[in-house]
Design a protein around this motif. Structure first.
Motif, PDB file in Angstrom:
ATOM      1  N   UNK A 102       0.855  -1.189   0.000  1.00 39.64           N
ATOM      2  CA  UNK A 102       0.000   0.000   0.000  1.00 39.64           C
ATOM      3  C   UNK A 102       0.894   1.242   0.000  1.00 39.64           C
ATOM      4  N   UNK A 103       0.300   2.422  -0.110  1.00 37.15           N
ATOM      5  CA  UNK A 103       1.094   3.644  -0.128  1.00 37.15           C
ATOM      6  C   UNK A 103       1.135   4.244  -1.520  1.00 37.15           C
ATOM      7  N   UNK A 104       2.282   4.826  -1.893  1.00 35.40           N
ATOM      8  CA  UNK A 104       2.396   5.468  -3.207  1.00 35.40           C
ATOM      9  C   UNK A 104       2.357   4.454  -4.345  1.00 35.40           C
ATOM     10  N   UNK A 105       2.781   3.218  -4.074  1.00 41.45           N
ATOM     11  CA  UNK A 105       2.676   2.132  -5.056  1.00 41.45           C
ATOM     12  C   UNK A 105       1.192   1.875  -5.341  1.00 41.45           C
ATOM     13  N   UNK A 106       0.827   1.702  -6.606  1.00 38.79           N
ATOM     14  CA  UNK A 106      -0.592   1.592  -6.969  1.00 38.79           C
ATOM     15  C   UNK A 106      -1.203   0.228  -6.681  1.00 38.79           C
ATOM     16  N   UNK A 107      -0.365  -0.792  -6.445  1.00 39.84           N
ATOM     17  CA  UNK A 107      -0.870  -2.161  -6.343  1.00 39.84           C
ATOM     18  C   UNK A 107      -1.907  -2.387  -5.263  1.00 39.84           C
ATOM     19  N   UNK A 108      -1.564  -2.028  -4.013  1.00 36.91           N
ATOM     20  CA  UNK A 108      -2.443  -2.315  -2.893  1.00 36.91           C
ATOM     21  C   UNK A 108      -3.796  -1.636  -2.986  1.00 36.91           C
ATOM     22  N   UNK A 109      -3.790  -0.307  -3.092  1.00 31.60           N
ATOM     23  CA  UNK A 109      -5.047   0.441  -3.127  1.00 31.60           C
ATOM     24  C   UNK A 109      -5.830   0.177  -4.403  1.00 31.60           C
ATOM     25  N   UNK A 110      -5.125  -0.081  -5.513  1.00 32.54           N
ATOM     26  CA  UNK A 110      -5.815  -0.365  -6.771  1.00 32.54           C
ATOM     27  C   UNK A 110      -6.697  -1.590  -6.665  1.00 32.54           C
ATOM     28  N   UNK A 111      -6.137  -2.695  -6.179  1.00 34.64           N
ATOM     29  CA  UNK A 111      -6.906  -3.929  -6.022  1.00 34.64           C
ATOM     30  C   UNK A 111      -7.936  -3.773  -4.908  1.00 34.64           C
ATOM     31  N   UNK A 112      -7.578  -3.071  -3.854  1.00 36.33           N
ATOM     32  CA  UNK A 112      -8.460  -2.858  -2.705  1.00 36.33           C
ATOM     33  C   UNK A 112      -9.792  -2.230  -3.134  1.00 36.33           C
ATOM     34  N   UNK A 113      -9.720  -1.110  -3.818  1.00 42.87           N
ATOM     35  CA  UNK A 113     -10.946  -0.407  -4.198  1.00 42.87           C
ATOM     36  C   UNK A 113     -11.745  -1.177  -5.244  1.00 42.87           C
ATOM     37  N   UNK A 114     -11.049  -1.890  -6.136  1.00 50.45           N
ATOM     38  CA  UNK A 114     -11.746  -2.710  -7.123  1.00 50.45           C
ATOM     39  C   UNK A 114     -12.525  -3.833  -6.471  1.00 50.45           C
ATOM     40  N   UNK A 115     -11.922  -4.442  -5.435  1.00 57.22           N
ATOM     41  CA  UNK A 115     -12.584  -5.534  -4.717  1.00 57.22           C
ATOM     42  C   UNK A 115     -13.800  -5.021  -3.953  1.00 57.22           C
ATOM     43  N   UNK A 116     -13.661  -3.839  -3.356  1.00 58.35           N
ATOM     44  CA  UNK A 116     -14.814  -3.243  -2.665  1.00 58.35           C
ATOM     45  C   UNK A 116     -15.933  -2.921  -3.646  1.00 58.35           C
ATOM     46  N   UNK A 117     -15.550  -2.437  -4.829  1.00 55.59           N
ATOM     47  CA  UNK A 117     -16.542  -2.133  -5.863  1.00 55.59           C
ATOM     48  C   UNK A 117     -17.305  -3.392  -6.268  1.00 55.59           C
ATOM     49  N   UNK A 118     -16.606  -4.510  -6.301  1.00 54.53           N
ATOM     50  CA  UNK A 118     -17.219  -5.794  -6.641  1.00 54.53           C
ATOM     51  C   UNK A 118     -18.153  -6.263  -5.523  1.00 54.53           C
ATOM     52  N   UNK A 119     -17.859  -5.846  -4.288  1.00 54.70           N
ATOM     53  CA  UNK A 119     -18.670  -6.269  -3.151  1.00 54.70           C
ATOM     54  C   UNK A 119     -18.031  -7.346  -2.310  1.00 54.70           C
TER      55      UNK A 119
END
Length: 432
Positions: free
Chosen positions: A135-152
């Motif tokens: 997580x942090x400035x790297x896009x990997x953590x937050x990118x997958x995180x928000x996509x998974x939340x969007x999926x439910x």
């Protein structure tokens, strides 16, 4: 499962019409809002009205990583700072990061793209996904995180590292999906085996990316954990993870070309190559608001096909990457350039300009060892002096690269000299 059938199964003509409309609108907006691109277009004698559709894409100038660095930090943003809701950044070769901005709409599109990836991997609302990218400035953590939340799905935001805790949470929370680098998942798998816990976890799928990996590694992961492993591709400059991904047939990565128009060019002539032919992957973003990019050169070497996939998707597919057209290495998800090492060593002053990077994969984790030539006098002094210098160099390199490295000091003339381009890297990983 197909998350957005309208876009993922769109006919080729319909897709081209959508891309054309979005491209025309984007070019006009960028011309009037980004001085860098306006000057580039003017130098080429181009006006927004000259771009009437996707057939005019090759009239636009290319964009490189250096262009982003030269306009550091916010020079390429196309919207006011007040409309930027998030920034991310990737490591740079000279200490300057590549900065990426997102509008609220950009974040929503990113969530949509990652949700498509997860749905393609069979992830649904009943799943618990452990996000073990950084997580942090790297896009990997937050990118997958928000996509998974969007999926439910239920998100377990573990971030990377601390393998023992990763396994505890995986077991206690009943995690069904994990997102991380493939080499790290193999390391987790071996730790699980040693602890006799393979049968105690409920994993069914893995979303893996951020580093090169092979089909053999996929098979090894799937066999060891009895799961399905899927490849996710992205780069922060274009969006982050979720630009493309593979389906259950693993016959290329589906590009979300309603948002990112892919091209494959000859890196020498800069001309497009034929479908199925290997070249450098280039992207034009057509929906990005904060940081729209014309024909961004990724340096990744691949081929492209537009055939309909067995899964029913009609999106363009890119093949497994065959390497890069520059000298960048990807080690545990971190971009590493030999020039970074050189700059750091020159700052120290107690070393020669001769060095060698040796990359290997040990126990399924990427390891970087740096050989550094030092003056003869260091080898005649006390061992402690050598040890202190080794620690000092390791500390400086870790600060410069954002990655722990093993340092080996060697005597003068140990590293082979070359009359041509110096050989700075030995990559022992079998990535292709």
């Amino acid at each position: 499962m197909i998350w957005n059938e309208t876009k993922e199964c769109m006919g080729r003509d319909e897709m081209r019409n959508l891309q054309s409309a979005r491209l025309v609108k984007m070019v006009d907006r960028v011309y009037h809002n980004v001085e860098f691109y306006r000057k580039k277009m003017q130098q080429l004698g181009l006006e927004p009205g000259d771009i009437r559709g996707i057939e005019d894409l090759n009239k636009l100038p290319f964009t490189t990583k250096n262009d982003l660095r030269d306009n550091y930090p916010f020079g390429l943003f196309a919207i006011p700072q007040s409309e930027i809701v998030r920034v991310h950044a990737s490591s740079g070769t000279t200490g300057k990061a590549t900065v990426v901005g997102y509008s609220r709409r950009d974040i929503e599109i990113w969530q949509e793209c990652v949700a498509r990836v997860l749905a393609m991997a069979g992830v649904g609302k009943s799943d618990k996904i452990q996000v073990s990218y950084g997580y942090g400035l790297f896009t990997g953590g937050l990118g997958v995180h928000y996509g998974a939340e969007n999926l439910g799905a239920t998100v377990i935001p573990m971030s990377s590292g601390n393998t023992k805790k990763q396994i505890t949470m995986m077991e206690d929370f009943g995690c069904t999906v994990i997102a991380c680098t493939p080499s790290y998942l193999l390391h987790i798998a071996e730790t699980l085996q040693e602890a006799g816990k393979i049968d105690k976890i409920k994993l069914k799928a893995a979303i893996l990316g951020a580093e090169p990996w092979t089909e053999n590694m996929r098979k090894e992961i799937e066999t060891k954990l009895n799961i399905k492993a899927y490849d996710i591709y992205g780069l922060s400059e274009i969006m982050g993870p979720g630009v493309a991904a593979d389906c259950e047939y693993h016959n290329g990565l589906h590009v979300y070309e309603d948002h990112f128009i892919p091209e494959v060019i000859n890196p020498e002539t800069l001309e497009p190559v034929a479908e199925g032919e290997t070249g450098e992957l280039v992207f034009t973003t057509v929906t990005k608001e904060a940081l729209p990019l014309f024909r961004y050169r990724t340096k990744d070497l691949t081929s492209i096909t537009y055939d309909k996939c067995e899964c029913g998707r009609t999106l363009a597919r890119i093949s497994r990457f065959k390497g890069r057209s520059d000298d960048m290495l990807i080690i545990r998800g971190v971009n590493v350039f030999p020039s970074q090492v050189e700059a750091a060593l020159l700052e120290i002053g107690e070393t020669s300009p001769h060095y060698l990077l040796i990359v290997d994969r040990i126990n399924n984790l990427d390891v970087l060892e740096v050989w550094v030539e030092v003056e003869e006098r260091f080898f005649s002094d006390e061992i402690k002096i050598l040890e202190d210098l080794t620690k000092k160099i390791a500390h400086v390199l870790q600060a410069a690269l954002g990655l722990a490295v093993k340092v080996k000091l060697v005597e003068p003339k140990t590293i082979e000299r070359s009359e041509g381009k110096a050989k700075r890297v030995i990559d022992k990983r079998k990535l292709i």
